[in-house]
Design an enzyme around this catalytic site. Structure first.
Site, PDB file in Angstrom:
ATOM      1  N   ASP A 185      -7.464  -7.139  11.397  1.00 52.50           N
ATOM      2  CA  ASP A 185      -6.121  -7.730  11.408  1.00 52.50           C
ATOM      3  C   ASP A 185      -6.237  -9.247  11.409  1.00 52.50           C
ATOM      4  OD1 ASP A 185      -3.100  -6.612  12.024  1.00 52.50           O
ATOM      5  OD2 ASP A 185      -3.395  -8.679  12.677  1.00 52.50           O
TER       6      ASP A 185
ATOM      7  N   CYS B 110      11.088  -6.679   6.004  1.00 54.85           N
ATOM      8  CA  CYS B 110      11.496  -6.407   7.387  1.00 54.85           C
ATOM      9  C   CYS B 110      12.535  -7.424   7.844  1.00 54.85           C
ATOM     10  CB  CYS B 110      10.306  -6.484   8.328  1.00 54.85           C
ATOM     11  SG  CYS B 110       8.964  -5.429   7.846  1.00 54.85           S
TER      12      CYS B 110
ATOM     13  N   ASN C  93       1.586  -5.698   2.909  1.00 49.25           N
ATOM     14  CA  ASN C  93       1.830  -6.344   1.622  1.00 49.25           C
ATOM     15  C   ASN C  93       0.992  -5.730   0.500  1.00 49.25           C
ATOM     16  OD1 ASN C  93      -0.548  -8.333   0.841  1.00 49.25           O
ATOM     17  ND2 ASN C  93      -0.329  -8.336   3.068  1.00 49.25           N
TER      18      ASN C  93
ATOM     19  N   CYS D  88      -4.429   6.750  -8.798  1.00 45.06           N
ATOM     20  CA  CYS D  88      -4.631   5.665  -7.847  1.00 45.06           C
ATOM     21  C   CYS D  88      -3.324   4.887  -7.674  1.00 45.06           C
ATOM     22  CB  CYS D  88      -5.783   4.758  -8.277  1.00 45.06           C
ATOM     23  SG  CYS D  88      -5.387   3.563  -9.562  1.00 45.06           S
TER      24      CYS D  88
ATOM     25  N   CYS E 290      -8.309   2.907 -12.509  1.00 47.97           N
ATOM     26  CA  CYS E 290      -9.133   4.120 -12.420  1.00 47.97           C
ATOM     27  C   CYS E 290      -9.482   4.679 -13.787  1.00 47.97           C
ATOM     28  CB  CYS E 290      -8.466   5.169 -11.526  1.00 47.97           C
ATOM     29  SG  CYS E 290      -6.953   5.882 -12.185  1.00 47.97           S
TER      30      CYS E 290
END
Ligand SMILES: [Zn+2]
Length: 350
Positions: free
Chosen positions: A64, A192, A135, A175, A255
């Protein structure tokens, strides 16, 4: 006569879990020997890390980039008021809490912004990567690493009372880029900030992410859900979108053609407006380690400065500048990248 395996004391605490026949004793042993990366330890990542630690995933790497704020506690279930007061990065607080929950597994906290320069090193030894980020830039990076190294990953996202999740098994399922060719342009989708987010929706999506990870780590890939799940919990609607048509397309740049545009750094940005935070993160392209103690002395005539081993905080004008030892900073009090850059340049240097 069936052979009863010898008693393994490591398994005792998980007995209610592995008695579930589909998981089984063998599945539990595999969990204990597995490694998961939880990328982002905010709302989704808190629930995922908590669940995987209790389930007995042997090695958990928690990544994080941020620190805690009081308004995180509404939904970030690993943390409490003391953690906010301690002013530690989330990964460190999370690791402290998780070690109290399960001291028998390895917890590895990493305070870093995941980007093209570090994502392979952070993820390539994982058996599964679980998305706790907020994100799409990070998610497309994770998708590149997943496809390049054949590591399954679980996408999850929430906004308002809605959430989505999809499990990506390289070579078996579409994917992320098969689903969304490009990340949504900045500012084009609600955040948010504008839509809010309800904790129960996060708990539902993160629990599903954690369960999908448990299936993969315990050797039960056959049980992994192959659809895009969309839940809307306020008006209550749960939908599954079949992905079979995408699976047959084969023209996906990632992919299908092996182009890893995010991993190659072509799509990298060195700044980001943080969702719901009135803050901007700046990552200098050339990372020079910063001695926080020296910097704290230098900044002390400018405004109130505090620091610990993990971060330094300066309050100046209407801004709160948080600096990490790798030179990265989060500038609170603005959502304007140019303003944030000038605050950084003025006090930390360009
Ligand atoms: Zn694809």
């Amino acid at each position: 006569m069936t052979d009863t395996p010898p008693h393994d004391p490591r398994l005792d605490r998980y007995v209610r879990q592995w008695f579930f026949p589909a998981l089984g004793r063998e599945g539990q042993v595999r969990l204990l020997e597995s490694q998961a990366v939880v990328c982002g330890c905010g709302a989704l990542g808190s629930v995922v890390a908590n669940t995987l630690a209790r389930a007995g995933v042997g090695h958990l790497r928690i990544i994080d980039r941020d620190f805690l704020e009081l308004n995180n506690l509404q939904r970030q279930v690993l943390y409490d008021e003391q953690d906010v007061a301690d002013d530690l990065p989330k990964a460190i607080s999370a690791a402290n809490k998780l070690r109290r929950i399960n001291s028998e597994i390895e917890i590895e906290p990493i305070v870093a912004d995941v980007d093209a320069t570090n994502v392979e090193q952070l993820c390539r030894d994982a058996d599964v990567i679980v998305d706790g980020s907020d994100n799409f830039e990070i998610r497309f990076l994770l998708n590149d690493v997943s496809i390049k190294h054949g590591i399954p990953w679980i996408f999850g996202g929430c906004l308002g009372a809605e959430g989505q999740s999809v499990s990506i098994l390289p070579g078996e399922t579409p994917c992320l880029r098969c689903l969304f060719e490009e990340p949504p342009p900045a500012g084009s989708t609600p955040t948010c900030d504008t839509a809010g987010v309800l904790s129960p929706a996060i708990n539902v999506i993160a629990s599903i992410e954690a369960l999908e990870a448990i299936k993969i780590l315990s050797g039960h890939r056959e049980a992994v859900r192959r659809t895009l799940l969309i839940v809307e919990l306020w008006d209550f609607a749960i939908r599954e979108v079949r992905l079979d048509a995408l699976a047959q397309r084969g023209d996906c740049p990632t992919c299908g053609q092996g182009k890893f545009d995010w991993l190659s750094g072509n799509r990298a940005s060195h700044s980001a407006v943080l969702c719901g935070r009135n803050a901007v993160q700046l990552s200098p392209p050339e990372r020079q380690p910063i001695m926080l103690e020296t910097m704290a002395k230098k900044l002390s005539p400018i405004g109130p400065v505090t620091h610990n081993r993990f971060l330094l905080r300066l309050r100046v004008d209407d801004y709160v500048l948080t600096l990490f030892p790798d030179g990265r900073a989060i500038i609170g009090g603005t959502e304007d990248i140019a303003t944030a850059r000038s605050v950084y340049a003025k006090y930390i240097g360009s």
